[in-house]
Design an enzyme around this catalytic site. Structure first.
Site, mmCIF file in Angstrom:
data_model
loop_
_atom_site.group_PDB
_atom_site.id
_atom_site.type_symbol
_atom_site.label_atom_id
_atom_site.label_comp_id
_atom_site.label_asym_id
_atom_site.label_seq_id
_atom_site.Cartn_x
_atom_site.Cartn_y
_atom_site.Cartn_z
ATOM 1 N N SER A 13 -21.283 -84.577 2.548
ATOM 2 C CA SER A 13 -19.674 -83.837 2.924
ATOM 3 C C SER A 13 -19.897 -82.612 2.005
ATOM 4 O O SER A 13 -18.981 -81.993 2.774
ATOM 5 C CB SER A 13 -19.075 -84.924 3.275
ATOM 6 O OG SER A 13 -18.033 -85.022 2.320
ATOM 7 N N ARG A 15 -19.246 -79.780 -0.315
ATOM 8 C CA ARG A 15 -20.210 -78.120 -0.639
ATOM 9 C C ARG A 15 -21.653 -78.813 -1.369
ATOM 10 O O ARG A 15 -22.691 -77.900 -1.480
ATOM 11 C CB ARG A 15 -19.091 -77.305 -1.758
ATOM 12 C CG ARG A 15 -18.507 -76.717 -0.805
ATOM 13 C CD ARG A 15 -17.599 -75.736 -1.312
ATOM 14 N NE ARG A 15 -16.977 -76.498 -2.192
ATOM 15 C CZ ARG A 15 -15.595 -75.389 -3.372
ATOM 16 N NH1 ARG A 15 -15.017 -74.275 -2.648
ATOM 17 N NH2 ARG A 15 -15.039 -76.238 -4.368
ATOM 18 N N MET A 16 -21.058 -79.345 -2.811
ATOM 19 C CA MET A 16 -22.067 -79.606 -3.932
ATOM 20 C C MET A 16 -22.792 -80.616 -2.774
ATOM 21 O O MET A 16 -24.940 -79.900 -3.034
ATOM 22 C CB MET A 16 -21.943 -80.035 -4.821
ATOM 23 C CG MET A 16 -23.221 -80.026 -6.380
ATOM 24 S SD MET A 16 -23.045 -78.065 -6.099
ATOM 25 C CE MET A 16 -25.076 -78.165 -6.444
ATOM 26 N N THR A 103 -18.646 -83.913 -13.539
ATOM 27 C CA THR A 103 -17.713 -84.182 -14.374
ATOM 28 C C THR A 103 -16.365 -84.379 -14.403
ATOM 29 O O THR A 103 -16.636 -85.387 -13.302
ATOM 30 C CB THR A 103 -18.152 -81.862 -14.667
ATOM 31 O OG1 THR A 103 -16.612 -81.270 -13.140
ATOM 32 C CG2 THR A 103 -18.744 -81.828 -14.753
ATOM 33 N N HIS A 158 -12.828 -71.572 -13.124
ATOM 34 C CA HIS A 158 -13.497 -71.803 -12.139
ATOM 35 C C HIS A 158 -12.757 -71.628 -10.283
ATOM 36 O O HIS A 158 -11.442 -71.249 -11.032
ATOM 37 C CB HIS A 158 -14.063 -73.350 -11.884
ATOM 38 C CG HIS A 158 -14.675 -73.600 -12.503
ATOM 39 N ND1 HIS A 158 -15.209 -73.733 -14.239
ATOM 40 C CD2 HIS A 158 -16.104 -74.242 -12.240
ATOM 41 C CE1 HIS A 158 -16.606 -74.246 -14.506
ATOM 42 N NE2 HIS A 158 -17.893 -74.200 -12.964
ATOM 43 N N LYS A 162 -10.819 -77.220 -7.845
ATOM 44 C CA LYS A 162 -12.334 -77.988 -9.398
ATOM 45 C C LYS A 162 -10.906 -78.970 -9.856
ATOM 46 O O LYS A 162 -9.627 -78.140 -10.170
ATOM 47 C CB LYS A 162 -11.970 -76.828 -10.634
ATOM 48 C CG LYS A 162 -13.404 -77.513 -11.213
ATOM 49 C CD LYS A 162 -13.962 -76.961 -12.573
ATOM 50 C CE LYS A 162 -14.362 -77.679 -13.315
ATOM 51 N NZ LYS A 162 -15.545 -78.433 -13.137
ATOM 52 N N GLY A 168 -17.239 -79.093 -17.343
ATOM 53 C CA GLY A 168 -18.051 -80.078 -18.754
ATOM 54 C C GLY A 168 -18.632 -79.183 -19.137
ATOM 55 O O GLY A 168 -19.074 -79.444 -20.096
#
Length: 269
Positions: A13, A15-16, A103, A158, A162, A168
């Site tokens: 679910s 974004r990535m 990460t 970022h 995040k 990472g």
């Protein structure tokens, strides 16, 4: 299509996760066979395509990772450190390739992956993009060529959601720089500056984290000497670069023996 390798996406679910699903289904090289979310998530029981606001894909979202992994040849995992350690054990049971883009993992959590790697392929990287992995190699070479008269600073930027810092990727670049100089990163890492800190310690590798807006990912490695600076830079303008790299890693892993690998292995660098 049924002869294509089946892939499960965890954290479906997010974004990535959604980017990975779209990349896999559009690739023509693999098929989506599972979409896993955390227990109790509103998507459980829905078709993943419908849940994403599009056409049905014929894959039902589940919170039972083991059941999903049993149908797959590979799992792509961009979730949280604790979830990733749990998924590693389940992927190993299924003998599925486990591609890890998570990460913020501690040394203890990374070490906890080793038992799973005895039974299955694990590909873990702080960043899955081709460009960043080339940057890592360049960083190591430049660090090896320059002495401690050049201060190394790693600046990463970022989006404001995040949760871990340094990123990472920044840590991966720091490891590369430290390796180039023949030192351990833990011994030279400088991650916090506030107040009267004193002069910069010679040989340290500094980290700066910027968080704001919708920045996808920007990384600079600065070698600052007297009268000159060398700056190596990578800018990601689209998350699809990470998804394409993760898919490449999953397909590459199908032909490997159990063990731990990274994107340098996948790309033959």
């Amino acid at each position: 299509m049924s002869d294509l390798p089946g892939i499960v996406v965890t954290g479906a679910s997010g974004r990535m996760g959604q980017m990975l699903i779209n990349t896999i289904t559009a690739s023509g090289k693999a098929r989506l066979v599972g979409a896993v979310v955390r227990k109790g998530h509103a998507w459980v029981g829905q078709d993943v395509g419908t849940a994403m606001g599009g056409a049905a894909m014929g894959v039902t979202v589940t919170d039972d990772a083991l059941e999903a992994f049993a149908k797959a040849q590979a799992v792509i995992d961009f979730t949280t450190p604790a979830a990733t350690v749990e998924f590693a054990a389940l992927a190993a049971q299924a003998r599925a390739v486990h591609v890890i883009g998570t990460t913020g993992m501690s040394a203890e959590e990374i070490a906890a992956l080793k038992p799973a790697a005895r039974h299955a392929v694990i590909v873990r990287a702080g960043n899955m993009s081709l460009g960043v992995n080339l940057l890592t190699q360049l960083t190591k070479k430049v660090a090896a060529a320059l002495d401690e008269d050049f201060d190394i600073e790693i600046i990463e930027s970022h989006h404001n959601r995040k949760v871990d810092a340094p990123s990472g990727t920044a840590l991966m670049l720091g490891e590369a720089a430290a390796e180039g100089r023949g030192v351990a990163l833990d011994a030279v890492s400088d991650r916090g500056r506030d107040g009267i800190t004193g002069a910069r310690k010679k040989g340290d590798i500094g980290f700066v984290a910027v968080r704001g807006g919708d920045i996808i990912g920007e990384h600079d490695v600065m070698f600052a000497g007297s009268g000159e600076r060398i700056i190596l830079r990578h800018v990601a303008s689209d998350r699809s670069v990470f998804a394409r790299g993760a898919l490449k890693a999953a397909l590459w892993g199908l032909g490997q023996t159990p063990g731990e690998y990274d994107m340098i292995d996948v790309l033959g660098l």
